[in-house]
Design an enzyme around this catalytic site. Structure first.
Site, PDB file in Angstrom:
ATOM      1  N   GLU A  40     -29.172  -5.855 -10.174  1.00  0.00           N
ATOM      2  CA  GLU A  40     -28.397  -4.634 -10.412  1.00  0.00           C
ATOM      3  C   GLU A  40     -27.997  -3.987  -9.073  1.00  0.00           C
ATOM      4  O   GLU A  40     -26.863  -3.523  -8.911  1.00  0.00           O
ATOM      5  CB  GLU A  40     -29.212  -3.670 -11.292  1.00  0.00           C
ATOM      6  CG  GLU A  40     -28.590  -2.312 -11.537  1.00  0.00           C
ATOM      7  CD  GLU A  40     -27.222  -2.335 -12.218  1.00  0.00           C
ATOM      8  OE1 GLU A  40     -26.774  -3.400 -12.654  1.00  0.00           O
ATOM      9  OE2 GLU A  40     -26.585  -1.268 -12.266  1.00  0.00           O
ATOM     10  N   CYS A  89      -7.256   0.101 -19.872  1.00  0.00           N
ATOM     11  CA  CYS A  89      -6.110   0.878 -20.330  1.00  0.00           C
ATOM     12  C   CYS A  89      -6.565   2.102 -21.136  1.00  0.00           C
ATOM     13  O   CYS A  89      -7.373   1.987 -22.049  1.00  0.00           O
ATOM     14  CB  CYS A  89      -5.112   0.101 -21.182  1.00  0.00           C
ATOM     15  SG  CYS A  89      -4.383  -1.295 -20.348  1.00  0.00           S
ATOM     16  N   ASN A 147      -3.124  -1.116 -25.457  1.00  0.00           N
ATOM     17  CA  ASN A 147      -4.342  -1.523 -24.763  1.00  0.00           C
ATOM     18  C   ASN A 147      -4.800  -2.800 -25.445  1.00  0.00           C
ATOM     19  O   ASN A 147      -4.914  -2.834 -26.671  1.00  0.00           O
ATOM     20  CB  ASN A 147      -5.397  -0.421 -24.915  1.00  0.00           C
ATOM     21  CG  ASN A 147      -6.776  -0.864 -24.446  1.00  0.00           C
ATOM     22  OD1 ASN A 147      -6.880  -1.724 -23.579  1.00  0.00           O
ATOM     23  ND2 ASN A 147      -7.816  -0.278 -25.011  1.00  0.00           N
ATOM     24  N   GLY A 148      -5.052  -3.855 -24.659  1.00  0.00           N
ATOM     25  CA  GLY A 148      -5.510  -5.110 -25.248  1.00  0.00           C
ATOM     26  C   GLY A 148      -4.640  -6.262 -24.800  1.00  0.00           C
ATOM     27  O   GLY A 148      -3.936  -6.178 -23.790  1.00  0.00           O
ATOM     28  N   TRP A 166      -4.649  -1.114 -16.908  1.00  0.00           N
ATOM     29  CA  TRP A 166      -5.399  -2.135 -16.173  1.00  0.00           C
ATOM     30  C   TRP A 166      -4.657  -3.438 -16.475  1.00  0.00           C
ATOM     31  O   TRP A 166      -4.659  -3.926 -17.603  1.00  0.00           O
ATOM     32  CB  TRP A 166      -6.843  -2.207 -16.665  1.00  0.00           C
ATOM     33  CG  TRP A 166      -7.698  -3.127 -15.859  1.00  0.00           C
ATOM     34  CD1 TRP A 166      -8.345  -2.836 -14.683  1.00  0.00           C
ATOM     35  CD2 TRP A 166      -8.029  -4.489 -16.161  1.00  0.00           C
ATOM     36  NE1 TRP A 166      -9.043  -3.933 -14.243  1.00  0.00           N
ATOM     37  CE2 TRP A 166      -8.872  -4.958 -15.122  1.00  0.00           C
ATOM     38  CE3 TRP A 166      -7.700  -5.366 -17.194  1.00  0.00           C
ATOM     39  CZ2 TRP A 166      -9.386  -6.250 -15.097  1.00  0.00           C
ATOM     40  CZ3 TRP A 166      -8.208  -6.657 -17.162  1.00  0.00           C
ATOM     41  CH2 TRP A 166      -9.045  -7.090 -16.129  1.00  0.00           C
ATOM     42  N   LYS A 171     -13.441   0.692 -16.520  1.00  0.00           N
ATOM     43  CA  LYS A 171     -14.729   1.053 -17.118  1.00  0.00           C
ATOM     44  C   LYS A 171     -15.024   0.298 -18.403  1.00  0.00           C
ATOM     45  O   LYS A 171     -16.120  -0.181 -18.605  1.00  0.00           O
ATOM     46  CB  LYS A 171     -14.709   2.559 -17.394  1.00  0.00           C
ATOM     47  CG  LYS A 171     -15.985   3.098 -17.993  1.00  0.00           C
ATOM     48  CD  LYS A 171     -17.036   3.263 -16.932  1.00  0.00           C
ATOM     49  CE  LYS A 171     -18.355   3.751 -17.491  1.00  0.00           C
ATOM     50  NZ  LYS A 171     -19.439   3.384 -16.570  1.00  0.00           N
ATOM     51  N   ARG A 199     -10.439   4.155 -17.194  1.00  0.00           N
ATOM     52  CA  ARG A 199     -10.259   2.948 -17.995  1.00  0.00           C
ATOM     53  C   ARG A 199      -9.285   1.958 -17.357  1.00  0.00           C
ATOM     54  O   ARG A 199      -9.191   0.803 -17.785  1.00  0.00           O
ATOM     55  CB  ARG A 199      -9.738   3.317 -19.389  1.00  0.00           C
ATOM     56  CG  ARG A 199     -10.669   4.187 -20.168  1.00  0.00           C
ATOM     57  CD  ARG A 199     -10.082   4.520 -21.509  1.00  0.00           C
ATOM     58  NE  ARG A 199     -10.009   3.336 -22.339  1.00  0.00           N
ATOM     59  CZ  ARG A 199     -10.967   2.935 -23.155  1.00  0.00           C
ATOM     60  NH1 ARG A 199     -12.072   3.613 -23.260  1.00  0.00           N
ATOM     61  NH2 ARG A 199     -10.813   1.851 -23.872  1.00  0.00           N
ATOM     62  N   LYS A 248     -24.119  -3.368  -7.903  1.00  0.00           N
ATOM     63  CA  LYS A 248     -23.608  -2.043  -7.504  1.00  0.00           C
ATOM     64  C   LYS A 248     -22.933  -2.142  -6.136  1.00  0.00           C
ATOM     65  O   LYS A 248     -21.861  -1.580  -5.920  1.00  0.00           O
ATOM     66  CB  LYS A 248     -24.733  -0.994  -7.417  1.00  0.00           C
ATOM     67  CG  LYS A 248     -25.312  -0.509  -8.706  1.00  0.00           C
ATOM     68  CD  LYS A 248     -24.432   0.444  -9.484  1.00  0.00           C
ATOM     69  CE  LYS A 248     -23.596  -0.269 -10.516  1.00  0.00           C
ATOM     70  NZ  LYS A 248     -24.165  -0.479 -11.809  1.00  0.00           N
ATOM     71  N   GLU A 297     -19.499  -4.067  -6.332  1.00  0.00           N
ATOM     72  CA  GLU A 297     -18.375  -3.375  -6.965  1.00  0.00           C
ATOM     73  C   GLU A 297     -17.937  -2.141  -6.189  1.00  0.00           C
ATOM     74  O   GLU A 297     -16.768  -1.769  -6.218  1.00  0.00           O
ATOM     75  CB  GLU A 297     -18.635  -3.061  -8.433  1.00  0.00           C
ATOM     76  CG  GLU A 297     -19.774  -2.158  -8.723  1.00  0.00           C
ATOM     77  CD  GLU A 297     -20.009  -1.967 -10.224  1.00  0.00           C
ATOM     78  OE1 GLU A 297     -19.061  -1.983 -11.003  1.00  0.00           O
ATOM     79  OE2 GLU A 297     -21.180  -1.791 -10.605  1.00  0.00           O
ATOM     80  N   HIS A 301     -36.194 -21.890  -1.760  1.00  0.00           N
ATOM     81  CA  HIS A 301     -35.551 -23.058  -2.373  1.00  0.00           C
ATOM     82  C   HIS A 301     -34.064 -23.131  -2.046  1.00  0.00           C
ATOM     83  O   HIS A 301     -33.321 -23.853  -2.702  1.00  0.00           O
ATOM     84  CB  HIS A 301     -35.775 -23.021  -3.891  1.00  0.00           C
ATOM     85  CG  HIS A 301     -37.227 -23.064  -4.254  1.00  0.00           C
ATOM     86  ND1 HIS A 301     -38.005 -24.193  -4.085  1.00  0.00           N
ATOM     87  CD2 HIS A 301     -38.071 -22.106  -4.722  1.00  0.00           C
ATOM     88  CE1 HIS A 301     -39.254 -23.933  -4.449  1.00  0.00           C
ATOM     89  NE2 HIS A 301     -39.315 -22.662  -4.835  1.00  0.00           N
TER      90      HIS A 301
HETATM   91  C1  F6R Z   1     -21.196  -2.182 -13.637  1.00  0.00           C
HETATM   92  C2  F6R Z   1     -20.675  -1.921 -14.956  1.00  0.00           C
HETATM   93  C3  F6R Z   1     -20.342  -3.073 -15.817  1.00  0.00           C
HETATM   94  C4  F6R Z   1     -20.722  -2.794 -17.283  1.00  0.00           C
HETATM   95  C5  F6R Z   1     -20.242  -3.937 -18.188  1.00  0.00           C
HETATM   96  C6  F6R Z   1     -20.636  -3.715 -19.623  1.00  0.00           C
HETATM   97  O1  F6R Z   1     -21.474  -1.014 -12.945  1.00  0.00           O
HETATM   98  O2  F6R Z   1     -20.500  -0.805 -15.346  1.00  0.00           O
HETATM   99  O3  F6R Z   1     -20.947  -4.247 -15.369  1.00  0.00           O
HETATM  100  O4  F6R Z   1     -22.099  -2.638 -17.364  1.00  0.00           O
HETATM  101  O5  F6R Z   1     -18.847  -4.060 -18.097  1.00  0.00           O
HETATM  102  O6  F6R Z   1     -20.078  -2.540 -20.122  1.00  0.00           O
HETATM  103  P1  F6R Z   1     -20.608  -1.886 -21.448  1.00  0.00           P
HETATM  104  O7  F6R Z   1     -22.009  -1.436 -21.183  1.00  0.00           O
HETATM  105  O8  F6R Z   1     -19.685  -0.751 -21.720  1.00  0.00           O
HETATM  106  O9  F6R Z   1     -20.567  -2.949 -22.506  1.00  0.00           O
END
Ligand code: F6R
Length: 606
Positions: free
Chosen positions: A481, A2, A102-103, A76, A601, A27, A485, A488, A504
């Site tokens: 990682e 949000c 937000n929250g 969100w 985000k 966000r 990527k 998502e 295994h």
């Molecule tokens: C993946 C991504 C998320 C963040 C995670 C932590 O691309 O961006 O997995 O890494 O939500 O976010 P922060 O670093 O803001 O605590």
């Protein structure tokens, strides 16, 4: 999670509010809404729409009334689906008070029942609507004083919140409050702003004020008053935002993610500047490294993967045991933590609720907290004993790229500093690693110059149902990682495994044509040989292998060459092609790169 923006001032409010929402859309993008105040007493003007901000923008007609104050929200969804009705702002029953949030309000069920019993009518399924009704009653009890009403109700609310409210009788005023969710004030000239993030108002002012936990802010075009929940006036802690509006714009790139991938050399350089010979004095003076016998890294998602690489580096260079914990799991298992524990939360946003809560748990149990964060003045660094800021600049794309690169750098710096402080490594080794680190920006640049063929290669696998990522040593977190990527962005099943773990169980997943990305350890090393065997194993079962390597990999179908680097530093280079593959796969599958489905985000709910 949000985005929230408020504007009061000399301009027509619609434009800065919409502009703020555009910049905060990363966000949350399930729905968006705006409320504007008009003349005193005149009904509020409200418009809200399910879906992305463009739906709301498309619904705006040229006859939106002129207003100098308003609030906007991009959502969100948590409680209640993404519908027009559940979109914020929410109004009281008289339609005079509008509120955005937000929250999560954890006691909303009790509140709603009590308010309904008093005659309030609810329209939405959200937790937020309880707050607007509660605030409406409190405002009446305080003879129209919205800030006093906000202070009162915050004491009744449980959970996390940033709230902004406006009332039609007092059109120039916006009142905000925060607990466990971000809220910053933008200080303008004859105008003031409130927002979840400085990006919302950076085009108008670089002056910002931090708002602490359980504080209420009351703004008009010419005043800013911050109080605690008892009404005591608090001093302003103003700072200047160190980047400008262009940093939060796409600048000729088709997507923020692409721009951010290409910004990695600069982000790494900026994070390294002045630090290869030792950490900032503000860090070393705030922490007692001699007392540390154990390090616990807490983080989520991509930041967690950076922490895993950190474990290899810190254990090797500093000889201290390191645990890396999913922040969301940490505090619920009564972990052993005390004054000899150095807790390192890693967070790009500095607002991730899981990480914040885990960190608070550790702090109350006596740990020293040393955060790694990219967002100045955000909650996690504010509550830490010391902070190492990564200087990645604003990261707007939901999928993290440049922040990850700088989190890796931070891990290396911490490992080297601790190693030196504990006498495990020599100053000569630190100098040598400092030189190696300093070469990374140019090496990442080199990788970026060679990624073009990945576009075509990626498209070959666009209809695959799954992709596997293999790595060993620091290549294993890199594999995780790469898989994250791809999940998502491409919405494709993807998993990362240690190369040796395949036999295994996971090797059963390999079928004719399954794409496997192998992150090869440094050419010529023992682990490179072991990994070469793992490549043979999957090839023998029909996999198509794409190797990322600094040397030849004869068994692979495709080899993406990266420059050689110290084995611990290799993830900084090998992750770049993985980011590009995920980006290209999202495009090939017609997905929204910067705003992938279901994500946001900054995850400010637990
Ligand atoms: C993946 C991504 C998320 C963040 C995670 C932590 O691309 O961006 O997995 O890494 O939500 O976010 P922060 O670093 O803001 O605590």
């Amino acid at each position: 999670m949000c985005g929230i923006v408020g504007y009061t001032g000399k301009s027509s409010a619609l434009s800065p509010v919409l502009e703020g929402l555009r910049r905060l859309e990363y966000r949350g993008y399930d729905s968006a809404g705006i409320a504007l105040t008009l003349k005193p007493g005149a009904p509020l003007w409200v418009e809200k729409r399910a879906g992305k901000l463009e739906n709301l923008e498309g619904s705006l007609t040229p006859d939106v009334p002129k207003s100098h104050s308003g609030i906007g929200h991009t959502r969100w969804a948590t409680h209640g689906g993404p519908t027009d009705t559940n979109a914020h702002p929410h109004l009281d029953n008289e339609g005079k008070l509008a509120l955005i949030h937000n929250g999560i309000i954890e006691n909303y069920v009790e509140l709603r029942a009590a308010l309904e019993a008093k005659g309030h009518t609810f329209k939405s399924e959200t937790d937020t609507e309880s707050v607007v009704h509660l605030l409406s009653d409190a405002r009446k009890a305080h003879n129209g004083d919205l800030a006093a009403a906000m202070r009162d109700i915050c004491q009744e609310l449980r959970g996390s919140f940033t709230l902004l409210a406006i009332h039609s009788d007092d059109p120039e005023r916006i009142v905000g409050a925060r607990r466990n969710s971000p809220l910053v004030v933008g200080v303008g000239d004859g105008e003031n702003f409130l927002a979840s993030d400085v990006a919302a108002f950076i085009a108008h002012t670089k002056r910002a004020l931090e708002l602490g936990q359980d504080e209420v802010v009351d703004i008009t075009p010419s005043s800013i008053t911050i109080t605690d929940l008892l009404g005591n006036i608090l001093p302003h802690n103003e700072y200047e935002i160190s980047w400008d509006a262009s940093a939060a714009e796409r600048g000729g790139y088709t997507h923020f993610m692409l721009k951010e991938i290409y910004e990695q050399p600069k982000a790494i350089l900026d994070t390294l500047i002045g630090r290869t010979a030792g950490l900032d004095a503000s860090i070393t003076s705030a922490l007692n490294f001699e007392a540390v016998s154990k390090v616990v890294i807490i983080a989520c998602g991509t930041a967690y993967h950076a922490g895993l690489v950190g474990k290899y580096a810190i254990e090797k260079w500093a000889g201290i045991p390191v645990d890396v914990e999913y922040a969301s799991e940490y505090r619920y298992r009564d972990p052993s933590v005390d004054g000899s524990t150095l807790v390192i939360p890693i967070s790009q946003s500095g607002e991730t609720m899981d990480t914040l809560m885990a960190m608070r748990y550790a702090k109350t149990h006596g740990a020293q907290v040393f955060s790694v964060c990219n967002t100045n003045g955000s909650t996690i660094p504010r509550e830490s004993d010391a902070v190492l800021y990564t200087h990645a600049g604003p990261e707007i794309a939901v999928a993290s790229t440049k922040a990850f690169a700088t989190q890796l750098i931070a891990m290396y710096l911490v490992g080297l500093h601790l190693g030196l402080a504990r006498g495990v490594i020599t100053p000569e080794f630190v100098t040598q690693m400092g030189d190696e680190l300093s070469e990374l920006p140019a090496k990442v640049e080199q990788v970026l110059e060679t990624v073009e063929p990945l576009r075509e290669l990626t498209r070959k696998f666009k209809d695959s149902s799954s992709m596997l990522f293999l790595g060993r040593h620091v290549g294993f977190p890199t594999a995780l990682e790469g898989a994250l990527k791809l999940k998502e962005l491409a919405y494709m099943h993807a998993e990362g495994f240690p190369g040796g773990e395949l036999k295994h169980g996971p090797i059963a997943l390999i079928d004719q044509g399954t794409p496997v990305i192998a992150i090869m350890p440094a050419a010529g090393s023992l682990l490179a040989e072991k990994m070469a065997s793992n490549v043979q194993e999957v090839k023998a079962r029909g996999a198509v292998v794409i190797a990322i390597s600094d040397g030849p990999v004869p068994a692979a179908d495709h080899v993406i060459r990266i420059p050689s680097a110290h084995e611990f530093l290799q993830p900084v280079l090998s992750v770049v092609p993985l980011q590009v593959i995920a980006y290209e796969m999202a495009l090939a599958r017609g997905n929204d790169v910067d705003q992938p489905r279901n994500l946001a985000k900054s995850v400010t709910v637990e």
